[in-house]
Design a protein around this motif. Sequence first.
Motif, PDB file in Angstrom:
ATOM      1  N   ALA A   8       0.831  -1.197   0.000  1.00  0.00           N
ATOM      2  CA  ALA A   8       0.000   0.000   0.000  1.00  0.00           C
ATOM      3  C   ALA A   8       0.870   1.252   0.000  1.00  0.00           C
ATOM      4  O   ALA A   8       0.650   2.170  -0.796  1.00  0.00           O
ATOM      5  N   ARG A   9       1.855   1.296   0.896  1.00  0.00           N
ATOM      6  CA  ARG A   9       2.721   2.468   1.022  1.00  0.00           C
ATOM      7  C   ARG A   9       4.169   2.028   1.207  1.00  0.00           C
ATOM      8  O   ARG A   9       4.450   1.068   1.924  1.00  0.00           O
ATOM      9  N   LEU A  10       5.058   2.757   0.592  1.00  0.00           N
ATOM     10  CA  LEU A  10       6.496   2.595   0.788  1.00  0.00           C
ATOM     11  C   LEU A  10       7.120   3.943   0.442  1.00  0.00           C
ATOM     12  O   LEU A  10       7.251   4.308  -0.722  1.00  0.00           O
ATOM     13  N   PHE A  11       7.498   4.715   1.466  1.00  0.00           N
ATOM     14  CA  PHE A  11       7.959   6.073   1.194  1.00  0.00           C
ATOM     15  C   PHE A  11       8.978   6.531   2.223  1.00  0.00           C
ATOM     16  O   PHE A  11       9.082   5.982   3.326  1.00  0.00           O
ATOM     17  N   LEU A  12       9.749   7.543   1.811  1.00  0.00           N
ATOM     18  CA  LEU A  12      10.762   8.162   2.651  1.00  0.00           C
ATOM     19  C   LEU A  12      10.433   9.641   2.811  1.00  0.00           C
ATOM     20  O   LEU A  12      10.119  10.319   1.825  1.00  0.00           O
ATOM     21  N   THR A  13      10.521  10.148   4.028  1.00  0.00           N
ATOM     22  CA  THR A  13      10.278  11.565   4.313  1.00  0.00           C
ATOM     23  C   THR A  13      11.521  12.179   4.941  1.00  0.00           C
ATOM     24  O   THR A  13      12.095  11.612   5.879  1.00  0.00           O
TER      25      THR A  13
END
Length: 454
Positions: free
Chosen positions: A135-140
């Motif tokens: 669903a989600r795979l992210f870097l902030t």
Amino acid sequence: MKKLLLLTALLYSALFTTASAQDNRGHLFDLDNNKDSTVKQQRFNFHFQQTVITQTHPSFSAKYTGDNSLLTKTEAASTLTATLYGGARLWKGAEAYFNPEISGGSGFSQTLGVAGFPNGEAFRVGSSSPKIYIARLFLTQNFEWGKEKDTVADDLNQLAGLKSKSYFSITAGKFGMADYFDGNEFSHDARSQFMNWSLMDNGAWDYPANTRGYVIGTYAELGMPTWTLRYAFTMTTTAANGSIWDGRLGKGNTQSLEYEKRYTINGQKGTVRILGFNNNGKMGKYRDALAFAAATGSQPTIDTVLAYGHHKYGAGISADQYLTKDFGVFAKASFNDGHTETWAFTEIDRSLSFGATLKGSRWKRGDDEMGLAFVGNGLSKPHHNYLAAGGYGFIIGDGRLNYSPELIAEFYYKLNAYKKAFWLSPDYQFVVNPAYNKDRGPVHVFSIRAHIEF
């Protein structure tokens, strides 16, 4: 569905040993003033949610039924989603998140026949079999300045710690646009609030997403003590309600911009959000489809006139206001140009909604909640004419149309069944003119939702 229930039960059992129900709960934008420098920065966290929604509608009358109509016979349908949320703090200001998810089931009539569909957990994926996906795979990466701090609670895709009230962050990867945009304190989450699609977000916002509701792109946020500015540049799919990403970024892309202002009235919190969007891609226009059908003597079909260079733009406003600590109200209004086909969300070109929620403190059930809301959805003239001529979108189409705005009322009661970790929510929705058609309905929808979160 049995296989899905077994998989999620095993996942639940495995997770329960590593994560317990949190007493200090919050959500992404619910930050408390706190200057205590001793608050520790959380390095890792894990959370889990599971939501089951079962709905039924009795039979209703209709003068005719098309390929994309809600079926007139009595129906029952169920959906299930289960999500694992993992977060890690990597280096100064950097956080990474990974969310595998399982979903299965479907809405009534294969999730067709109502623009403001009654189940926000139902997807138009063509199959009710359970699927596992990312669903989600992210870097902030976050950059902060200033001495004023907020205390951030441990929560879904949120690591506990201190955060400056003045910051700039940039996010890249796969995420949900509703994670950041078009929030509302009382009407935004189908897993815990109103279930109707046109109450989750501004109904006329054709927000960029694949069939599961997620998108790939970049997101930037400038935060100040009383306001926030957001911008996202994201990919789009090669087809309406599609799952394949369009690699021609110069021609197929989406841009979203939102300004949020926070304030207090008589000591009670309130927020206003103003949203604008522009979607670009290989889309069809309703008038072109009608002209092509007239020239060829065929039924209008939007897929016959697809071309790059077409745009879909629009705007929305959302406001929420606490009147007391237990009672709050909200209102939303949105529109899009209505000339280009609906691409990702649902077939709404105009939408107005308002409602209220009340905590159960007055009857000594402080963690319970009830909500009542009303929605009016409408179409542009080109969209209206296309459906009346026998055209079909990916959500609605009765073969013809006796147009009238789609009107919806929804009421829910959320019962805290076990230690703020398990909730049961009976829900009722009344739909007048489903899919904007006076010749069909009205429809009564009865639901029960079970939601686990820890």
